[in-house]
Design a protein around this motif. Structure first.
Motif, PDB file in Angstrom:
ATOM      1  N   UNK A   1       0.831  -1.194   0.000  1.00 57.19           N
ATOM      2  CA  UNK A   1       0.000   0.000   0.000  1.00 57.19           C
ATOM      3  C   UNK A   1       0.871   1.252   0.000  1.00 57.19           C
ATOM      4  N   UNK A   2       0.406   2.346  -0.616  1.00 58.36           N
ATOM      5  CA  UNK A   2       1.119   3.620  -0.489  1.00 58.36           C
ATOM      6  C   UNK A   2       1.230   4.022   0.982  1.00 58.36           C
ATOM      7  N   UNK A   3       2.241   4.832   1.293  1.00 56.17           N
ATOM      8  CA  UNK A   3       2.529   5.181   2.688  1.00 56.17           C
ATOM      9  C   UNK A   3       1.323   5.785   3.396  1.00 56.17           C
ATOM     10  N   UNK A   4       0.550   6.642   2.720  1.00 54.33           N
ATOM     11  CA  UNK A   4      -0.556   7.329   3.383  1.00 54.33           C
ATOM     12  C   UNK A   4      -1.678   6.388   3.783  1.00 54.33           C
ATOM     13  N   UNK A   5      -1.712   5.170   3.195  1.00 57.80           N
ATOM     14  CA  UNK A   5      -2.770   4.218   3.522  1.00 57.80           C
ATOM     15  C   UNK A   5      -2.333   3.150   4.525  1.00 57.80           C
ATOM     16  N   UNK A   6      -1.069   3.160   4.915  1.00 59.43           N
ATOM     17  CA  UNK A   6      -0.580   2.164   5.872  1.00 59.43           C
ATOM     18  C   UNK A   6      -1.365   2.226   7.199  1.00 59.43           C
ATOM     19  N   UNK A   7      -1.698   3.421   7.730  1.00 59.08           N
ATOM     20  CA  UNK A   7      -2.473   3.447   8.989  1.00 59.08           C
ATOM     21  C   UNK A   7      -3.831   2.756   8.893  1.00 59.08           C
ATOM     22  N   UNK A   8      -4.385   2.638   7.691  1.00 60.13           N
ATOM     23  CA  UNK A   8      -5.699   2.009   7.554  1.00 60.13           C
ATOM     24  C   UNK A   8      -5.656   0.519   7.852  1.00 60.13           C
ATOM     25  N   UNK A   9      -4.464  -0.058   8.009  1.00 59.80           N
ATOM     26  CA  UNK A   9      -4.388  -1.458   8.450  1.00 59.80           C
ATOM     27  C   UNK A   9      -5.133  -1.652   9.772  1.00 59.80           C
TER      28      UNK A   9
ATOM     29  N   UNK B   1      -1.090  -8.710  15.967  1.00 61.10           N
ATOM     30  CA  UNK B   1      -0.394  -8.702  14.678  1.00 61.10           C
ATOM     31  C   UNK B   1       0.127  -7.311  14.351  1.00 61.10           C
ATOM     32  N   UNK B   2      -0.710  -6.299  14.539  1.00 55.33           N
ATOM     33  CA  UNK B   2      -0.302  -4.928  14.236  1.00 55.33           C
ATOM     34  C   UNK B   2       0.755  -4.439  15.223  1.00 55.33           C
ATOM     35  N   UNK B   3       0.707  -4.927  16.463  1.00 51.70           N
ATOM     36  CA  UNK B   3       1.757  -4.584  17.430  1.00 51.70           C
ATOM     37  C   UNK B   3       3.103  -5.125  16.964  1.00 51.70           C
TER      38      UNK B   3
ATOM     39  N   UNK C   1       4.783  -2.771  14.473  1.00 50.65           N
ATOM     40  CA  UNK C   1       4.836  -1.393  14.958  1.00 50.65           C
ATOM     41  C   UNK C   1       5.916  -0.574  14.257  1.00 50.65           C
ATOM     42  N   UNK C   2       7.033  -1.200  13.862  1.00 50.41           N
ATOM     43  CA  UNK C   2       8.110  -0.454  13.200  1.00 50.41           C
ATOM     44  C   UNK C   2       7.638   0.158  11.887  1.00 50.41           C
ATOM     45  N   UNK C   3       6.699  -0.516  11.235  1.00 48.29           N
ATOM     46  CA  UNK C   3       6.175   0.003   9.970  1.00 48.29           C
ATOM     47  C   UNK C   3       5.362   1.278  10.176  1.00 48.29           C
TER      48      UNK C   3
END
Length: 316
Positions: A191-199, A237-239, A242-244
């Motif tokens: 995903x583009x960087x701006x959409x990574x938080x939508x995980x 999983x998202x924890x 976290x580095x991402x």
């Protein structure tokens, strides 16, 4: 000022979702006598004021720049965020339900009807346009999350079959969209960087689904545990990833961190209220502090980026 209004993003309503989720969480903690009462009405009024402010600003954008709003509504990604408006209404109705129920009921009806309309428009948009796999991102889950929210107050306001109807739709589309997301995430470009938080949106459907299912069935059973633990799995999983998230530049999409964390925290509190197990109490407190810290950081970064005029600018 007019240029800022022209590019006022519909994605900003994710901020209302995050703040309203926090307010509902504070209400849960207050009712368990874990927090003082004063924090509860303050959080409700702050979330309500944000919603009314953003609704006014986007309404002005619609009046002065109707072509921009039309472009938003026909954009492959931004169309999904219109559902954040109706979701905000539904969340505010949940927030007011134990605080000012006479206001909560009409808000729920407006939110339910608006979300039903936006859901159908969005799905029709998906069907009528040609999409490639790279167009898919977790923002597609937003309309689904809204559908699952409807039964939380709906079981008391409308006939029970309506709550089952919306829960069924939400659960059905959650499974389908999750399969698409997993395939896209594993076998396609990142995903583009701006959409990574939508995980983080992945946490919301099972967390909200747990609360909604409990409200419909009033039963703490195997299926409710399945939903809750799936939510915990995505959180863990998202924890691990976290580095991402730590190295990301700020975008308004950072607010996607907030509502899912509030949702899984609320689900944990609900589980404690039913079972009184110390495990869920500990998890509730941990997630509460994580949620408050996350919202504090995201809110601060939002203010900083507003000051340097990186918000309300033309997007690709």
């Amino acid at each position: 000022m007019k240029q800022k209004l022209q590019f006022f993003p519909v994605t900003i309503f994710s901020m209302v979702m995050g703040m309203t989720g926090l307010s509902i969480l504070i209400g849960k903690f207050y009712h368990l006598q874990w927090l003082p009462y004063i924090l509860y009405p303050i959080s409700i009024y702050v979330a309500s004021a944000l919603f009314l402010t953003f609704l006014l600003l986007y309404g002005l954008k619609w009046i002065y720049y109707p072509a921009e709003v039309k472009n938003d509504f026909h954009h492959r990604i931004r169309i999904n965020f219109f559902s954040a408006i109706s979701i905000s209404l539904l969340l505010i109705s949940i927030d007011y339900y134990s605080f000012m129920p006479l206001l909560a009921v009409p808000l729920w009806w407006i939110g339910m009807l608006l979300h039903s309309f936006l859901l159908l428009k969005t799905i029709r948009f998906w069907i009528e346009h040609n999409f490639e796999l790279q167009h898919f991102n977790p923002a597609w889950f937003i309309p689904v999350v809204g559908v699952i929210l409807i039964p939380i107050c709906g079981v008391d306001i409308a006939p029970p079959f309506l709550s089952y109807f919306y829960f069924s739709i939400g659960f059905f589309f959650w499974i389908i969209l999750f399969v698409l997301f997993l395939y896209r995430a594993v076998f396609h470009v990142q995903l583009p960087e701006k959409f990574i938080p939508t995980f983080f949106i992945l946490i919301a459907p099972p967390a909200v689904g747990f609360v909604s299912y409990m409200r419909i069935t009033t039963s703490f059973d195997n299926f409710s545990l399945f939903l809750l633990f799936i939510g915990y799995f995505f959180l863990i999983l998202l924890a691990f990833m976290v580095k991402n998230f730590m190295k990301l530049r700020f975008f308004v999409s950072w607010w996607a961190f907030t509502f899912p964390l509030s949702a899984i925290s609320i689900a944990s509190v609900a589980a404690y209220q039913i079972t009184h197990m110390p495990f869920f109490e500990i998890i509730s407190w941990i997630l509460f502090f994580v949620t408050v810290a996350t919202i504090g950081i995201v809110a601060w970064q939002t203010i900083v980026n507003m000051r340097i005029e990186r918000i309300c600018v033309e997007e690709e």
